[in-house]
Design a protein around this motif. Sequence first.
Motif, PDB file in Angstrom:
ATOM      1  N   GLY A 136      32.518  67.021 -26.538  1.00  0.00           N
ATOM      2  CA  GLY A 136      33.854  66.438 -26.645  1.00  0.00           C
ATOM      3  C   GLY A 136      33.786  65.034 -26.087  1.00  0.00           C
ATOM      4  O   GLY A 136      33.503  64.055 -26.790  1.00  0.00           O
ATOM      5  N   ALA A 137      33.986  64.931 -24.783  1.00  0.00           N
ATOM      6  CA  ALA A 137      33.994  63.636 -24.121  1.00  0.00           C
ATOM      7  C   ALA A 137      32.608  62.999 -24.077  1.00  0.00           C
ATOM      8  O   ALA A 137      32.467  61.825 -23.766  1.00  0.00           O
ATOM      9  CB  ALA A 137      34.516  63.817 -22.706  1.00  0.00           C
ATOM     10  N   GLY A 138      31.575  63.764 -24.337  1.00  0.00           N
ATOM     11  CA  GLY A 138      30.215  63.231 -24.275  1.00  0.00           C
ATOM     12  C   GLY A 138      29.487  63.654 -23.016  1.00  0.00           C
ATOM     13  O   GLY A 138      28.281  63.451 -22.882  1.00  0.00           O
ATOM     14  N   GLN A 139      30.213  64.258 -22.081  1.00  0.00           N
ATOM     15  CA  GLN A 139      29.568  64.680 -20.827  1.00  0.00           C
ATOM     16  C   GLN A 139      28.550  65.782 -21.115  1.00  0.00           C
ATOM     17  O   GLN A 139      27.437  65.756 -20.588  1.00  0.00           O
ATOM     18  CB  GLN A 139      30.614  65.221 -19.841  1.00  0.00           C
ATOM     19  CG  GLN A 139      31.587  64.180 -19.336  1.00  0.00           C
ATOM     20  CD  GLN A 139      31.099  63.486 -18.076  1.00  0.00           C
ATOM     21  OE1 GLN A 139      29.926  63.493 -17.769  1.00  0.00           O
ATOM     22  NE2 GLN A 139      32.009  62.865 -17.348  1.00  0.00           N
ATOM     23  N   TRP A 140      28.934  66.754 -21.929  1.00  0.00           N
ATOM     24  CA  TRP A 140      28.019  67.862 -22.214  1.00  0.00           C
ATOM     25  C   TRP A 140      26.826  67.383 -23.053  1.00  0.00           C
ATOM     26  O   TRP A 140      25.678  67.724 -22.782  1.00  0.00           O
ATOM     27  CB  TRP A 140      28.751  69.025 -22.894  1.00  0.00           C
ATOM     28  CG  TRP A 140      27.798  70.024 -23.496  1.00  0.00           C
ATOM     29  CD1 TRP A 140      27.677  70.351 -24.810  1.00  0.00           C
ATOM     30  CD2 TRP A 140      26.801  70.800 -22.800  1.00  0.00           C
ATOM     31  NE1 TRP A 140      26.683  71.280 -24.983  1.00  0.00           N
ATOM     32  CE2 TRP A 140      26.127  71.571 -23.762  1.00  0.00           C
ATOM     33  CE3 TRP A 140      26.403  70.902 -21.466  1.00  0.00           C
ATOM     34  CZ2 TRP A 140      25.084  72.440 -23.443  1.00  0.00           C
ATOM     35  CZ3 TRP A 140      25.357  71.769 -21.143  1.00  0.00           C
ATOM     36  CH2 TRP A 140      24.714  72.530 -22.126  1.00  0.00           C
ATOM     37  N   GLY A 141      27.109  66.546 -24.052  1.00  0.00           N
ATOM     38  CA  GLY A 141      26.019  66.031 -24.887  1.00  0.00           C
ATOM     39  C   GLY A 141      25.010  65.270 -24.037  1.00  0.00           C
ATOM     40  O   GLY A 141      23.792  65.430 -24.203  1.00  0.00           O
ATOM     41  N   SER A 142      25.493  64.465 -23.117  1.00  0.00           N
ATOM     42  CA  SER A 142      24.555  63.714 -22.251  1.00  0.00           C
ATOM     43  C   SER A 142      23.759  64.665 -21.379  1.00  0.00           C
ATOM     44  O   SER A 142      22.582  64.449 -21.123  1.00  0.00           O
ATOM     45  CB  SER A 142      25.250  62.720 -21.320  1.00  0.00           C
ATOM     46  OG  SER A 142      26.480  62.345 -21.748  1.00  0.00           O
ATOM     47  N   ALA A 143      24.431  65.720 -20.896  1.00  0.00           N
ATOM     48  CA  ALA A 143      23.739  66.668 -20.017  1.00  0.00           C
ATOM     49  C   ALA A 143      22.614  67.368 -20.773  1.00  0.00           C
ATOM     50  O   ALA A 143      21.504  67.521 -20.252  1.00  0.00           O
ATOM     51  CB  ALA A 143      24.741  67.698 -19.481  1.00  0.00           C
ATOM     52  N   LEU A 144      22.896  67.759 -22.036  1.00  0.00           N
ATOM     53  CA  LEU A 144      21.848  68.452 -22.791  1.00  0.00           C
ATOM     54  C   LEU A 144      20.738  67.475 -23.191  1.00  0.00           C
ATOM     55  O   LEU A 144      19.558  67.843 -23.218  1.00  0.00           O
ATOM     56  CB  LEU A 144      22.423  69.152 -24.029  1.00  0.00           C
ATOM     57  CG  LEU A 144      21.463  70.170 -24.625  1.00  0.00           C
ATOM     58  CD1 LEU A 144      21.253  71.374 -23.692  1.00  0.00           C
ATOM     59  CD2 LEU A 144      21.922  70.667 -25.985  1.00  0.00           C
ATOM     60  N   ALA A 145      21.114  66.222 -23.474  1.00  0.00           N
ATOM     61  CA  ALA A 145      20.099  65.207 -23.788  1.00  0.00           C
ATOM     62  C   ALA A 145      19.147  65.051 -22.594  1.00  0.00           C
ATOM     63  O   ALA A 145      17.921  65.024 -22.755  1.00  0.00           O
ATOM     64  CB  ALA A 145      20.786  63.878 -24.112  1.00  0.00           C
ATOM     65  N   LEU A 146      19.726  64.973 -21.403  1.00  0.00           N
ATOM     66  CA  LEU A 146      18.925  64.874 -20.172  1.00  0.00           C
ATOM     67  C   LEU A 146      17.980  66.075 -20.050  1.00  0.00           C
ATOM     68  O   LEU A 146      16.783  65.935 -19.802  1.00  0.00           O
ATOM     69  CB  LEU A 146      19.887  64.831 -18.968  1.00  0.00           C
ATOM     70  CG  LEU A 146      19.297  65.096 -17.589  1.00  0.00           C
ATOM     71  CD1 LEU A 146      18.625  63.842 -17.053  1.00  0.00           C
ATOM     72  CD2 LEU A 146      20.375  65.565 -16.599  1.00  0.00           C
ATOM     73  N   ALA A 147      18.537  67.272 -20.260  1.00  0.00           N
ATOM     74  CA  ALA A 147      17.761  68.506 -20.069  1.00  0.00           C
ATOM     75  C   ALA A 147      16.640  68.613 -21.102  1.00  0.00           C
ATOM     76  O   ALA A 147      15.512  69.007 -20.773  1.00  0.00           O
ATOM     77  CB  ALA A 147      18.695  69.712 -20.155  1.00  0.00           C
ATOM     78  N   CYS A 148      16.929  68.262 -22.366  1.00  0.00           N
ATOM     79  CA  CYS A 148      15.898  68.330 -23.404  1.00  0.00           C
ATOM     80  C   CYS A 148      14.782  67.338 -23.086  1.00  0.00           C
ATOM     81  O   CYS A 148      13.598  67.613 -23.285  1.00  0.00           O
ATOM     82  CB  CYS A 148      16.496  68.019 -24.776  1.00  0.00           C
ATOM     83  SG  CYS A 148      17.445  69.401 -25.434  1.00  0.00           S
ATOM     84  N   ASN A 149      15.166  66.187 -22.566  1.00  0.00           N
ATOM     85  CA  ASN A 149      14.155  65.196 -22.196  1.00  0.00           C
ATOM     86  C   ASN A 149      13.250  65.737 -21.093  1.00  0.00           C
ATOM     87  O   ASN A 149      12.029  65.620 -21.158  1.00  0.00           O
ATOM     88  CB  ASN A 149      14.863  63.912 -21.732  1.00  0.00           C
ATOM     89  CG  ASN A 149      13.880  62.856 -21.290  1.00  0.00           C
ATOM     90  OD1 ASN A 149      13.059  62.418 -22.091  1.00  0.00           O
ATOM     91  ND2 ASN A 149      13.932  62.487 -20.034  1.00  0.00           N
ATOM     92  N   VAL A 150      13.854  66.397 -20.100  1.00  0.00           N
ATOM     93  CA  VAL A 150      13.075  66.954 -18.983  1.00  0.00           C
ATOM     94  C   VAL A 150      12.033  67.951 -19.505  1.00  0.00           C
ATOM     95  O   VAL A 150      10.896  67.976 -19.049  1.00  0.00           O
ATOM     96  CB  VAL A 150      14.014  67.656 -17.968  1.00  0.00           C
ATOM     97  CG1 VAL A 150      13.220  68.516 -17.000  1.00  0.00           C
ATOM     98  CG2 VAL A 150      14.850  66.646 -17.200  1.00  0.00           C
TER      99      VAL A 150
END
Length: 451
Positions: A136-150
């Motif tokens: 929605g706001a992009g908070q979740w998308g950024s969190a998953l982007a971070l996690a996938c990168n890790v």
Amino acid sequence: MPDYRYLLSEREIPKFWYNVAPDLPAPMPPPLHPGTLQPAGPKDLEAIFPYALIEQEMTAAQNIPIPEPVLDVLRLWRPTPLHRAMRLEKALGTPAKIFFKNESVSPAGSHKPNTAIAQAYYNKAAGVKRLTTETGAGQWGSALALACNVFGMECMVYMVKCSFYQKPHRRTMMECWGAKCVPSPSDLTQAGRKVLAEDPETPGSLGIAISEAVEDAALHQDTNYSLGSVLNHVLLHQTVIGEEAIAQMKLAGASPDIIIGCCGGGSNFAGLAFPFVPEKAAGKNLRLIAVEPAACPTMTKGIYAYDFGDKSGMTPLLKMDTLGHDFVPPGIHAGGLRYHGMAPLVSLLHREGVIEAVSYPQLKCFEAALTFARAEGLIVAPETSHAICCVVDEALKAKEEGKEKTILFNLSGHGHFDMAAYEKYFAGELSDYEYPEAKIREALAHLPKAS
Ligand SMILES: Cc1ncc(COP(=O)(O)O)c(C=O)c1O
């Protein structure tokens, strides 16, 4: 003079997630298969989720061990600080003590990485190469982007169209971590193309974006879907917040009378509040308040019924507070709170009277966010401003009644990507939306026929 902050060391990070399921006052209605409307079993979820998460979705165990590799990443920012908002107390002239957990210190700026890291870990362990999701706001998308990168995975994010244009830098943030982000509805999926054909100007909704992400995952062998809220396992991963808060409130020599969190799909509220449920069940006079926007009043105006989690009816049916899966909420700035349903666990506890729900219009929330920013220095996300609005109301009520209440809330995210919303507020360009009664009535008429 009391401390401003109560800190735990990295070694004190919780080693188990707290599962509220065994402490529920009534049995949880099972999810239903979208085709047969019969109870869905683990097999029905295997197309999009790894087994470990399906197991967590269904388990009755109370304490679930957090795997060491997940703890190792969470330690980058956890335990998060517990703050005493003494300057806000002073600004309001209230005898109430106000505490908050600061989840905005995560790399993505909100509570969302608590579950994103765990979900990416379990998917990677199951051999999955790519994750899709909605945001929605992009908070979740950024969190998953971070996690996938890790964990070295690809990440594809369908971002609700109105938020995509309100917050362009959220997309850039996701790209920094190597993810791809497109506005939803998009022409990449059948679900998206169908909505665009019906209404090319739609602001989008979380329900539509979920349909696109689920379809993408179902059509790609190496891909799973990941959800940022609502489901039992997501709420479970957020309970580290409340577990830490219990230890930190002890350090502060205080115990909450009121716990407050804003509610989109329910995970941020549940993460703070659920670990306190046993205390309440044991007889403590404790109010747990979930706060939602007046423009998307899922708990305060919705009904408790089986409904789809997405717009197209691809997900299992969940028994939850809902406004109807094809309700498209007005484009308020708290994009993360624009969801038609509520987590089944939060909904059940609401229906059983364990938690209360209130709703606020966005202008009053921005006003409260500014009172907070000017007292405490922190500029919060529009979602979080809903919790603060309720905190201010409760603190002023305590003042009126001359009562020394202790209030604890979750500062779920910072608002550094939300300056356009604050700018509009200052320019007088934001308005409150009427309660969309007719649209809700119409959406509720389309609920699936399952009791
Ligand atoms: C900052 C912030 N707070 C709260 C929420 C609501 O989240 P939940 O689904 O956990 O209720 C969101 C959702 O995106 C968010 O971004």
